[in-house]
Scaffold this motif. Structure first.
Motif, PDB file in Angstrom:
ATOM      1  N   ARG A  12       0.830  -1.209   0.000  1.00  0.00           N
ATOM      2  CA  ARG A  12       0.000   0.000   0.000  1.00  0.00           C
ATOM      3  C   ARG A  12       0.870   1.267   0.000  1.00  0.00           C
ATOM      4  O   ARG A  12       0.571   2.239  -0.688  1.00  0.00           O
ATOM      5  CB  ARG A  12      -0.891   0.001   1.244  1.00  0.00           C
ATOM      6  CG  ARG A  12      -1.979  -1.053   1.243  1.00  0.00           C
ATOM      7  CD  ARG A  12      -2.739  -1.010   2.568  1.00  0.00           C
ATOM      8  NE  ARG A  12      -3.786  -2.003   2.610  1.00  0.00           N
ATOM      9  CZ  ARG A  12      -5.035  -1.798   2.217  1.00  0.00           C
ATOM     10  NH1 ARG A  12      -5.366  -0.618   1.726  1.00  0.00           N
ATOM     11  NH2 ARG A  12      -5.941  -2.750   2.291  1.00  0.00           N
ATOM     12  N   LEU A  13       1.949   1.201   0.804  1.00  0.00           N
ATOM     13  CA  LEU A  13       2.840   2.357   0.908  1.00  0.00           C
ATOM     14  C   LEU A  13       3.495   2.684  -0.432  1.00  0.00           C
ATOM     15  O   LEU A  13       3.660   3.859  -0.790  1.00  0.00           O
ATOM     16  CB  LEU A  13       3.912   2.099   1.966  1.00  0.00           C
ATOM     17  CG  LEU A  13       4.905   3.245   2.211  1.00  0.00           C
ATOM     18  CD1 LEU A  13       4.184   4.498   2.695  1.00  0.00           C
ATOM     19  CD2 LEU A  13       5.974   2.828   3.220  1.00  0.00           C
ATOM     20  N   LEU A  31       1.056   4.573  -2.552  1.00  0.00           N
ATOM     21  CA  LEU A  31       0.961   5.956  -2.070  1.00  0.00           C
ATOM     22  C   LEU A  31       2.163   6.777  -2.549  1.00  0.00           C
ATOM     23  O   LEU A  31       2.020   7.897  -3.039  1.00  0.00           O
ATOM     24  CB  LEU A  31       0.865   5.963  -0.546  1.00  0.00           C
ATOM     25  CG  LEU A  31       0.662   7.324   0.127  1.00  0.00           C
ATOM     26  CD1 LEU A  31      -0.233   7.184   1.359  1.00  0.00           C
ATOM     27  CD2 LEU A  31       1.999   7.937   0.552  1.00  0.00           C
ATOM     28  N   TYR A  74      -3.793   4.236  -1.629  1.00  0.00           N
ATOM     29  CA  TYR A  74      -3.351   3.465  -0.447  1.00  0.00           C
ATOM     30  C   TYR A  74      -4.476   2.564   0.074  1.00  0.00           C
ATOM     31  O   TYR A  74      -4.250   1.421   0.470  1.00  0.00           O
ATOM     32  CB  TYR A  74      -2.911   4.451   0.637  1.00  0.00           C
ATOM     33  CG  TYR A  74      -2.426   3.790   1.902  1.00  0.00           C
ATOM     34  CD1 TYR A  74      -1.108   3.352   2.024  1.00  0.00           C
ATOM     35  CD2 TYR A  74      -3.294   3.599   2.982  1.00  0.00           C
ATOM     36  CE1 TYR A  74      -0.664   2.743   3.183  1.00  0.00           C
ATOM     37  CE2 TYR A  74      -2.860   2.992   4.152  1.00  0.00           C
ATOM     38  CZ  TYR A  74      -1.542   2.567   4.250  1.00  0.00           C
ATOM     39  OH  TYR A  74      -1.104   1.965   5.398  1.00  0.00           O
ATOM     40  N   SER A  75      -5.711   3.094   0.053  1.00  0.00           N
ATOM     41  CA  SER A  75      -6.849   2.351   0.630  1.00  0.00           C
ATOM     42  C   SER A  75      -7.615   1.549  -0.425  1.00  0.00           C
ATOM     43  O   SER A  75      -8.772   1.179  -0.206  1.00  0.00           O
ATOM     44  CB  SER A  75      -7.799   3.328   1.331  1.00  0.00           C
ATOM     45  OG  SER A  75      -8.245   4.316   0.421  1.00  0.00           O
TER      46      SER A  75
END
Length: 431
Positions: free
Chosen positions: A342-343, A346, A420-421
């Motif tokens: 996820r990072l 982002l 990210y989400s």
């Protein structure tokens, strides 16, 4: 890897990218240009008044007197009586008082009648040759020598007034006897001579000095192409012209540059001179601070405009990233399946925005310096004031870089959080 993918994503939709870059480049260019202009403008104006506490001249606009007498950027408000000015030139309060007499120019460069102390005001001296000692001998500034290709021993005719196309005075040729050391100040763009030379030039012209059959003289409308060698020099008979040195009755000068020994004169002289003479006393520091305040209002307004454009640029980047995110949901989901965290997603979106901002910042600083170069070319030709486009104001431009990156981060914040989400299963099932 993230940087490489981010760069490819930026170039995927060139129209969106170009629009964002144009807005950001315009904003950075305007702010960068204003920073450089303000820094160098104030430095040049402040540096030229370091050794001048007051200027005495004809009544009129104090700012006009300062601009004409100190910076050579305006026409003087008038002339003053030399005999009347001598009271203050020789006053005990004055540490130094340098008289100035204007009237002629050579190819746009002013010929100023003054004393040898004039160069001391600007922390300059004789770079080569010697100081003038006879009428119609001149010391030229470093910029004059470089631009007009004049050398020691060359001669030329002055033209009346400030315009290069003015009436040429062919009665007396000026001879170059010295070149002033470069100071980076007003003196670099002037031709200095004795005050008596200016007076003699504008008298009844009864004299017919010998020009010498071999002498090569520049007319004011000729391109300088000086001939050198002893036969080409025109020498003046000091006895023929020195009569002006002993007779000052009825003579006029343009202004006097004064540095005080006693600071009480700051308070006393303006009122005394205004009440008892036809002259005025103006403080360069006061008038230039007033000019800076007026100049600063315009600069502040333009800076607000530039930051407004930068805000619009940030909104443009946000819209571009947000719309792109909708189209790339499936791509992001596949990246997550392939092992991306996820990072990393982002950081990928943030990197795209930061790359755009850095590119815009670089282009903006380049465009800003090109604009300053164009402005410098115009001001140098008109006012003999040049700006250096390749100087860096590290502190202010460093802050501008941080502000640009901050705009990019804020613009990318919502799209980055969305990436990210991202829900992988839902995205793939809808795909």
């Amino acid at each position: 890897m993230i940087a490489k993918i981010a760069w490819r994503n930026i170039t995927y939709k060139p129209l969106n990218t170009i629009l964002s870059l144009i807005l950001l480049t315009a904003a950075v260019a305007i702010i960068s240009l204003l920073m450089l202009l303000q820094e160098q403008f104030e430095k040049q104006f402040s540096g030229n008044i370091d050794n001048i506490d007051m200027v005495i001249g004809a009544k009129g606009s104090p700012l006009q007197l300062i601009l004409s007498a100190v910076y050579q950027m305006d026409a003087p408000p008038g002339n003053i009586s030399y005999d009347q000015a001598k009271t203050y030139i020789n006053h005990p309060f004055a540490q130094s008082a340098v008289p100035l007499a204007f009237g002629d120019n050579y190819l746009g460069f002013k010929i100023v009648g003054t004393t040898p102390d004039y160069l001391k005001i600007y922390a300059s001296g004789i770079g080569s040759g010697k100081m003038y000692s006879d009428n119609f001998e001149v010391v030229i500034g470093a910029e004059v020598a470089a631009k007009l290709k004049l050398k020691i021993g060359d001669t030329f005719f002055g033209a009346h007034g400030d315009a290069a196309e003015g009436e040429v005075h062919e009665e007396y040729p000026y001879v170059v006897v010295g070149i002033a050391a470069r100071s980076g100040k007003v003196a670099d763009n002037l031709i200095l001579t004795k005050i008596e030379s200016v007076w003699a030039m504008h008298e009844s012209h009864d004299h017919n000095p010998p020009h010498g059959e071999e002498g090569h003289i520049h007319a004011a409308d000729e391109e300088p192409n000086p001939a050198h060698g002893e036969e080409g020099h025109v020498h003046h008979d000091g006895e023929e012209h020195d009569h002006a040195e002993t007779d000052t009755e009825g003579k006029e000068i343009t202004a006097v540059l004064v540095k005080f020994r006693n600071k009480m004169a700051f308070v006393l002289w303006p009122r005394l001179i205004a009440q008892n003479t036809d002259m005025q006393a103006a403080s360069p520091a006061v008038e230039i601070n007033r000019l800076f305040s007026l100049f600063g209002i315009g600069l502040t307004a333009l800076q607000y405009l530039a930051y407004g454009i930068m805000l619009i640029s940030g909104i443009s980047i946000f819209i571009a990233l947000y719309n792109t995110l909708k189209e790339r949901k499936y791509e992001f989901a596949l990246m997550r399946i392939s092992g991306a965290s996820r990072l990393q997603l982002l950081l990928l979106v943030m990197a795209e925005s930061i790359f755009l901002c850095l590119t815009g910042f670089i282009l903006g600083t380049v465009v800003g310096r090109l604009a300053l170069w164009l402005i410098s070319s115009a001001t140098e030709q008109e006012y003999k004031m040049a700006f250096e486009p390749f100087v860096f104001v590290w502190e202010k431009e460093g802050i501008l870089l941080l502000v640009t990156i901050f705009v990019g981060c804020v613009a990318a914040l919502i799209p980055a959080i969305k990436a990210y989400s991202l829900n992988i299963s839902k995205t793939l099932s809808n795909g």
